[in-house]
Write an enzyme that holds these catalytic residues in place. Structure first.
Site, PDB file in Angstrom:
ATOM      1  N   CYS A 184      72.938  69.769  68.046  1.00  0.00           N
ATOM      2  CA  CYS A 184      74.316  69.259  67.978  1.00  0.00           C
ATOM      3  C   CYS A 184      75.318  70.324  68.398  1.00  0.00           C
ATOM      4  CB  CYS A 184      74.616  68.768  66.574  1.00  0.00           C
ATOM      5  SG  CYS A 184      74.167  69.975  65.322  1.00  0.00           S
ATOM      6  N   GLU A 239      78.057  64.202  75.330  1.00  0.00           N
ATOM      7  CA  GLU A 239      76.946  64.974  74.786  1.00  0.00           C
ATOM      8  C   GLU A 239      75.658  64.531  75.478  1.00  0.00           C
ATOM      9  OE1 GLU A 239      75.751  64.123  70.728  1.00  0.00           O
ATOM     10  OE2 GLU A 239      75.588  66.265  70.349  1.00  0.00           O
ATOM     11  N   GLU A 245      77.911  64.601  59.698  1.00  0.00           N
ATOM     12  CA  GLU A 245      77.674  65.704  60.639  1.00  0.00           C
ATOM     13  C   GLU A 245      77.282  65.051  61.955  1.00  0.00           C
ATOM     14  OE1 GLU A 245      78.107  68.838  60.018  1.00  0.00           O
ATOM     15  OE2 GLU A 245      77.906  69.113  57.857  1.00  0.00           O
ATOM     16  N   LYS A 286      66.211  58.771  54.545  1.00  0.00           N
ATOM     17  CA  LYS A 286      65.558  58.108  55.678  1.00  0.00           C
ATOM     18  C   LYS A 286      65.484  59.047  56.878  1.00  0.00           C
ATOM     19  CE  LYS A 286      66.728  55.803  59.302  1.00  0.00           C
ATOM     20  NZ  LYS A 286      65.661  56.064  60.296  1.00  0.00           N
TER      21      LYS A 286
HETATM   22  P1  TAP Z   1      71.466  58.538  65.682  1.00  0.00           P
HETATM   23  O1  TAP Z   1      71.011  57.553  66.688  1.00  0.00           O
HETATM   24  O2  TAP Z   1      72.845  58.442  65.184  1.00  0.00           O
HETATM   25  O3  TAP Z   1      70.441  58.459  64.487  1.00  0.00           O
HETATM   26  C1  TAP Z   1      70.518  59.274  63.345  1.00  0.00           C
HETATM   27  C2  TAP Z   1      69.855  58.566  62.192  1.00  0.00           C
HETATM   28  O4  TAP Z   1      70.625  57.410  61.862  1.00  0.00           O
HETATM   29  C3  TAP Z   1      68.465  58.070  62.488  1.00  0.00           C
HETATM   30  O5  TAP Z   1      67.686  58.183  61.311  1.00  0.00           O
HETATM   31  C4  TAP Z   1      68.717  56.614  62.844  1.00  0.00           C
HETATM   32  O6  TAP Z   1      67.596  55.806  62.721  1.00  0.00           O
HETATM   33  C5  TAP Z   1      69.788  56.256  61.841  1.00  0.00           C
HETATM   34  N1  TAP Z   1      70.606  55.102  62.203  1.00  0.00           N
HETATM   35  C6  TAP Z   1      70.731  54.493  63.410  1.00  0.00           C
HETATM   36  N2  TAP Z   1      71.602  53.468  63.314  1.00  0.00           N
HETATM   37  C7  TAP Z   1      72.048  53.441  62.034  1.00  0.00           C
HETATM   38  C8  TAP Z   1      72.971  52.626  61.306  1.00  0.00           C
HETATM   39  N3  TAP Z   1      73.627  51.652  61.903  1.00  0.00           N
HETATM   40  N4  TAP Z   1      73.186  52.888  60.010  1.00  0.00           N
HETATM   41  C9  TAP Z   1      72.551  53.908  59.393  1.00  0.00           C
HETATM   42  N5  TAP Z   1      71.659  54.699  60.011  1.00  0.00           N
HETATM   43  C10 TAP Z   1      71.412  54.477  61.322  1.00  0.00           C
HETATM   44  O7  TAP Z   1      71.306  60.023  66.216  1.00  0.00           O
HETATM   45  P2  TAP Z   1      70.002  60.678  66.804  1.00  0.00           P
HETATM   46  O8  TAP Z   1      69.831  60.171  68.189  1.00  0.00           O
HETATM   47  O9  TAP Z   1      68.849  60.575  65.882  1.00  0.00           O
HETATM   48  O10 TAP Z   1      70.414  62.231  66.810  1.00  0.00           O
HETATM   49  C11 TAP Z   1      71.174  62.758  67.803  1.00  0.00           C
HETATM   50  C12 TAP Z   1      72.630  62.907  67.360  1.00  0.00           C
HETATM   51  O11 TAP Z   1      72.701  63.605  66.128  1.00  0.00           O
HETATM   52  C13 TAP Z   1      73.409  63.747  68.336  1.00  0.00           C
HETATM   53  O12 TAP Z   1      74.653  63.136  68.586  1.00  0.00           O
HETATM   54  C14 TAP Z   1      73.601  65.057  67.614  1.00  0.00           C
HETATM   55  O13 TAP Z   1      74.711  65.792  68.007  1.00  0.00           O
HETATM   56  C15 TAP Z   1      73.672  64.626  66.205  1.00  0.00           C
HETATM   57  N6  TAP Z   1      73.328  65.747  65.309  1.00  0.00           N
HETATM   58  C16 TAP Z   1      74.322  66.343  64.623  1.00  0.00           C
HETATM   59  C17 TAP Z   1      74.049  67.422  63.803  1.00  0.00           C
HETATM   60  C18 TAP Z   1      75.169  68.057  63.066  1.00  0.00           C
HETATM   61  S1  TAP Z   1      74.776  69.065  61.892  1.00  0.00           S
HETATM   62  N7  TAP Z   1      76.410  67.794  63.339  1.00  0.00           N
HETATM   63  C19 TAP Z   1      72.741  67.881  63.667  1.00  0.00           C
HETATM   64  C20 TAP Z   1      71.746  67.255  64.371  1.00  0.00           C
HETATM   65  C21 TAP Z   1      72.052  66.168  65.199  1.00  0.00           C
HETATM   66  P3  TAP Z   1      66.642  55.696  64.038  1.00  0.00           P
HETATM   67  O14 TAP Z   1      66.197  57.073  64.361  1.00  0.00           O
HETATM   68  O15 TAP Z   1      65.551  54.847  63.694  1.00  0.00           O
HETATM   69  O16 TAP Z   1      67.509  55.128  65.117  1.00  0.00           O
END
Ligand code: TAP
Length: 486
Positions: free
Chosen positions: A300, A397, A266, A192
């Protein structure tokens, strides 16, 4: 700072043909959601709707998991050398279509084309090439395994169906980190993508068909967090691989606790980029700029906390401000752009609110003179000085182009400040002293420590965090273990 109004770049835009609507990719076919629900995906640099995408519900996720389960039998039974051929083919098609994919990624995500073309796409292809090379060598994937159980030469078994959920900051690259090792090890997947960046995953589905990948081996379900939650909670999956926020990661850990599902997380980060007084200033400045402003700071492992040795603070900050004044913010499809659009209105609101909190808590805010385009989501590169460890901008963050500057006097103080965070994903050290680099690298609680560089990635190198940055490793040989029954 130069100002660049957003102006669609028709030439680049012409290299990608975005359909007005897309279905889910299940069992090798594109089809709408069972209940017909859709959502719009838009370009954050223009707010133009790019396409309408199916919103997968529980029944669609169930169909996708069943398709992956059905495909698992034949896919896992293929010799590794045969699976490798598909992965090599996918890697080559990604290279052939990289211009199209880079433009698509910049349109849907907002990142500068120079980054999607020169960083994201080459790394995406590299991940498929790298893991293709592992597919017929899995007997060597788990360190010490042969010695431990006496099954020298036998391949460890795949887990089954992997449910993979990825964020919006590197849509295609995060997909590659997830899908390449899963397929190489004989698993099948349901992935997804994030709600704001679904398009490159759907183009990747088309690449799977072009490569002749058997039906059901890769399934893509688009949707929001509710789709992700359906996938993670589905009883038919054997493995959860998640990249995203620490908050959602914790919810996922709770969901899978007590089930047979293996999980890797991650999550977020708050990296310290540590500059000592013997570091070459110009080189350090470039590393700081790349560390925090690459991909608008939506990284991240972004070096969002600059720890600078007190004696060189003034010299370094002067040079840093001069360099920030040359950054070009604007149209992601312009090859001269350094900082593109913030990915969504929600993310922009979060960055604004944290930056405002920085000011309210007493830190000093600075940004180069910068007029931002009138439509789309933008945030000027911003620097905070006078930051203390108690400030929210030093602890939380921000995931945007905002740098918090703190100072230190001794290496011990630098380590203490760098480690004073619930996160532990990455860190950077700038010094001429090799012994200090080794000493610091041992003391820093960070999964990745760069020295005299930052944000360098390689598919052969394991990546992952300590503490609230998650667990498990992706990349390299370690990345295979997450998909094997060991
Ligand atoms: P999230 O809001 O956590 O979303 C990540 C993914 O999870 C999206 O596809 C989201 O869908 C989905 N999601 C949301 N709620 C969920 C639930 N309850 N159960 C399962 N899936 C769910 O993060 P984001 O805003 O997209 O990304 C930013 C974060 O990712 C930052 O904290 C960043 O540090 C972290 N990140 C970490 C890494 C590594 S390698 N550590 C790399 C990249 C990013 P929707 O998009 O539709 O909400």
């Amino acid at each position: 700072m130069p100002v660049f109004e957003y102006a669609p770049a028709p030439e680049s835009r012409a290299v990608v043909d975005i359909a007005p609507s897309y279905g889910l990719f299940i069992d090798g076919e594109f089809a709408g959601a069972g209940d017909g629900k859709v959502f719009k995906t838009l370009s954050p640099s223009s707010e133009e709707v790019l396409s309408e995408v199916a919103q997968a519900g529980a029944e669609d996720v169930d169909r996708a998991v069943k398709a992956a389960r059905k495909a698992f039998g034949t896919w896992s039974a293929l010799p590794g050398s045969e699976r490798a051929k598909y992965l090599f083919r996918i890697a080559r098609i990604i290279q052939e279509r990289s211009r199209e994919l880079a433009v698509l990624e910049s349109l849907d995500n907002g990142k500068p084309i120079r980054e999607s073309r020169d960083a994201d796409l080459p790394l995406v292809a590299a991940h498929f090439f790298y893991y293709a090379g592992w597919a017929d060598k899995l007997a060597y994937a788990v360190r010490g395994r042969s010695a431990l159980n006496g099954t020298s030469g036998a391949d460890p078994r795949p887990l089954g169906v992997a449910g993979q959920v990825i964020p919006w900051n590197f849509p295609l690259l995060m997909l590659a980190w997830k899908i390449a090792p899963a397929l190489a090890t004989g698993n099948t997947v349901v992935l997804k993508p994030a709600e704001t960046t679904p398009l490159s995953a759907l183009f990747f589905a088309d690449i799977c068909r072009q490569a002749g990948l058997p039906k059901g081996v890769v399934n893509i379900v688009t949707g929001d967090g509710s789709t992700g939650a359906e996938l993670v909670g589905h009883p038919g999956i054997d493995k959860v691989a998640f990249t995203g926020s620490t908050e959602v990661g914790k919810a996922i850990a709770r969901t899978v606790a007590g089930t047979r599902k293996k999980v890797t997380l991650e999550l977020g980060g708050k990296a310290a980029n540590i500059v000592f007084d013997d570091a070459p200033v110009d080189q350090a400045v470039e590393g700081i700029i790349g560390g925090i402003f690459f991909n608008q700071g939506h990284v991240c492992c972004a070096g969002s906390r600059l720890l600078v040795q007190e004696s060189v603070q003034d010299e370094l900050l002067d040079a840093l401000k001069r360099r920030m004044g040359t950054l070009r913010v604007g149209d992601p499809l312009d090859k001269n752009t350094d900082i593109g659009a913030i990915n969504s209105a929600e993310q922009l609101a979060r960055i604004r609110s944290l930056a405002d909190a920085g000011e309210a808590e007493g830190a000093e805010r600075w940004a180069p003179a910068c007029e931002l385009p009138s439509s789309g989501y933008w945030f000027a590169p911003t620097l905070f000085t006078g930051v203390t460890q108690a400030h929210r901008i030093a602890r939380e963050e921000i995931f945007g182009p905002v740098l918090s500057v703190l100072t230190f006097r001794t290496p011990e103080e630098a380590v203490a400040k760098a480690n004073n965070t619930p996160y532990g994903l990455s860190a950077g050290i700038w010094t001429e002293k090799g012994s200090r680099i080794l000493w610091m690298a041992n003391k820093l609680r960070a999964g990745v420590v760069w020295s005299n560089t930052f944000n360098k990635f390689d598919p052969a190198s394991p990546f992952g965090g300590y503490k609230e940055s998650g667990y498990g490793r992706e990349g390299g040989r370690h990345g295979l273990e997450a998909y094997l029954d060991v």
